[in-house]
Design an enzyme around this catalytic site. Structure first.
Site, PDB file in Angstrom:
ATOM      1  N   LYS A  50       0.838  -1.206   0.000  1.00  0.00           N
ATOM      2  CA  LYS A  50       0.000   0.000   0.000  1.00  0.00           C
ATOM      3  C   LYS A  50       0.871   1.254   0.000  1.00  0.00           C
ATOM      4  O   LYS A  50       0.577   2.239  -0.665  1.00  0.00           O
ATOM      5  CB  LYS A  50      -0.941  -0.003   1.217  1.00  0.00           C
ATOM      6  CG  LYS A  50      -2.119  -0.954   1.036  1.00  0.00           C
ATOM      7  CD  LYS A  50      -2.849  -1.264   2.319  1.00  0.00           C
ATOM      8  CE  LYS A  50      -3.907  -2.334   2.070  1.00  0.00           C
ATOM      9  NZ  LYS A  50      -4.462  -2.917   3.275  1.00  0.00           N
ATOM     10  N   GLN A  94      -5.563  -2.265   9.282  1.00  0.00           N
ATOM     11  CA  GLN A  94      -5.279  -3.557   8.648  1.00  0.00           C
ATOM     12  C   GLN A  94      -5.884  -4.700   9.474  1.00  0.00           C
ATOM     13  O   GLN A  94      -5.595  -4.841  10.659  1.00  0.00           O
ATOM     14  CB  GLN A  94      -3.762  -3.730   8.505  1.00  0.00           C
ATOM     15  CG  GLN A  94      -3.331  -4.966   7.755  1.00  0.00           C
ATOM     16  CD  GLN A  94      -3.760  -4.960   6.288  1.00  0.00           C
ATOM     17  OE1 GLN A  94      -3.588  -3.990   5.575  1.00  0.00           O
ATOM     18  NE2 GLN A  94      -4.343  -6.063   5.855  1.00  0.00           N
ATOM     19  N   ASP A 117     -11.975   1.712   3.016  1.00  0.00           N
ATOM     20  CA  ASP A 117     -12.227   0.282   2.823  1.00  0.00           C
ATOM     21  C   ASP A 117     -13.722   0.026   2.578  1.00  0.00           C
ATOM     22  O   ASP A 117     -14.108  -1.055   2.152  1.00  0.00           O
ATOM     23  CB  ASP A 117     -11.812  -0.502   4.084  1.00  0.00           C
ATOM     24  CG  ASP A 117     -10.453  -1.167   3.931  1.00  0.00           C
ATOM     25  OD1 ASP A 117     -10.051  -1.409   2.776  1.00  0.00           O
ATOM     26  OD2 ASP A 117      -9.801  -1.442   4.949  1.00  0.00           O
TER      27      ASP A 117
END
Length: 280
Positions: A50, A94, A117
């Site tokens: 990322k 995460q 997300d």
């Protein structure tokens, strides 16, 4: 006739290039904060990827690596700080988190405007009614891969294997929004192979290596393999038995190099969208 391979690496590179060009053209300042708790090796690989993607796209990247023994309230306080930080447009925690965390409470603490997300309940609800700013990165990436084939979703029989909140359910909604006729299969589905054989577009997101075999696939189908599994010999494989299914399908994604790269590319796109919304 062997299937055409859908090249996720090439398509994701094009998406990232488009994000970079827009950021440059419109002089947008975009920032993504990634929080990682503990030292799960797979999570570490994702976070590093990322970071690289942010660099490529011209997005500022903020990393917060917390020890595994971090308390829930400490993580929630950090999220509050990031929610208030004008330089941070997207926040990503995460997953999976260590066992002592309440993942749902952590996700709900992220501002829906910064939830790149698209896991927050309000963003999930918006996807349901078709009025969304962000889409979950993996299903959005799958849709880009389907579009790249030139096959139109409207009127097609679409089968999604798996009903997770992260992939299966939103995937079904996105296919439905494009007027596909959608069936969601799961562990309780009867005659699974028969249902799958009806699919013009088959999306496998079940998390079981080589689960989808050639006898489950219609001739000429588009097959999207979301699975990423490590075999005992250390090799990566998907949920689809690639060698035999690629003899029947018209288009198929490989593992690795299919859906995986798209997830991060769509995250970059979501971060740009978040920056546009917050700066407008």
């Amino acid at each position: 006739m062997a299937a055409k391979i859908i090249d996720g690496k090439a398509i994701s590179a094009a998406v990232k290039e488009q994000v970079r060009a827009e950021i440059e053209r419109d002089k947008i300042k975009a920032g993504l904060a990634v929080v990682i708790v503990g030292d799960d090796p797979a999570s570490r690989v994702y976070v590093n990827n990322k970071k690289k993607a942010c660099e490529l796209c011209g997005i500022q990247s903020f990393e917060y690596a917390l020890p595994a023994e971090t308390e829930q309230n400490q993580l929630l306080e950090l999220i509050d700080t990031l929610n208030a930080d004008k330089n941070v447009n997207g926040i990503l925690v995460q997953l999976p988190l260590p066992d002592h965390f309440d993942e749902k409470a952590v996700i709900e603490r992220i501002s829906p405007l910064k939830d790149v997300d698209a896991f927050h309940e309000s963003n999930v609800g918006k996807i349901m009614i078709g009025n969304y700013a962000f889409l979950p990165c993996t299903p959005a990436g799958c849709m880009e891969l389907i579009h790249s084939t030139g096959v139109e979703v409207a009127g097609k029989e679409c089968v999604v294997i798996g009903r997770s909140n992260i992939v299966g359910k939103p995937m079904a909604m996105l296919l439905l929004h494009e007027n596909g006729t959608v069936t969601v299969c799961h562990s309780k589905t009867k005659n699974l192979a028969e249902v799958c054989r009806r699919a013009d577009i088959l999306v496998a997101a079940v998390g079981r290596p080589n689960f989808v075999t050639a006898d489950m696939v219609k001739d000429g189908a588009v097959v999207i393999d979301v699975g990423i599994n490590r075999l005992e010999n250390g090799k990566l494989c998907g949920d689809v038995k690639f060698d035999e299914v690629s003899e029947k399908a018209a288009y198929i994604t490989p593992v690795p190099g299919g859906v995986g790269p798209m997830t991060i590319a769509m995250l970059m796109k979501n971060t740009l969208t978040a920056a546009r919304i917050q700066n407008s």
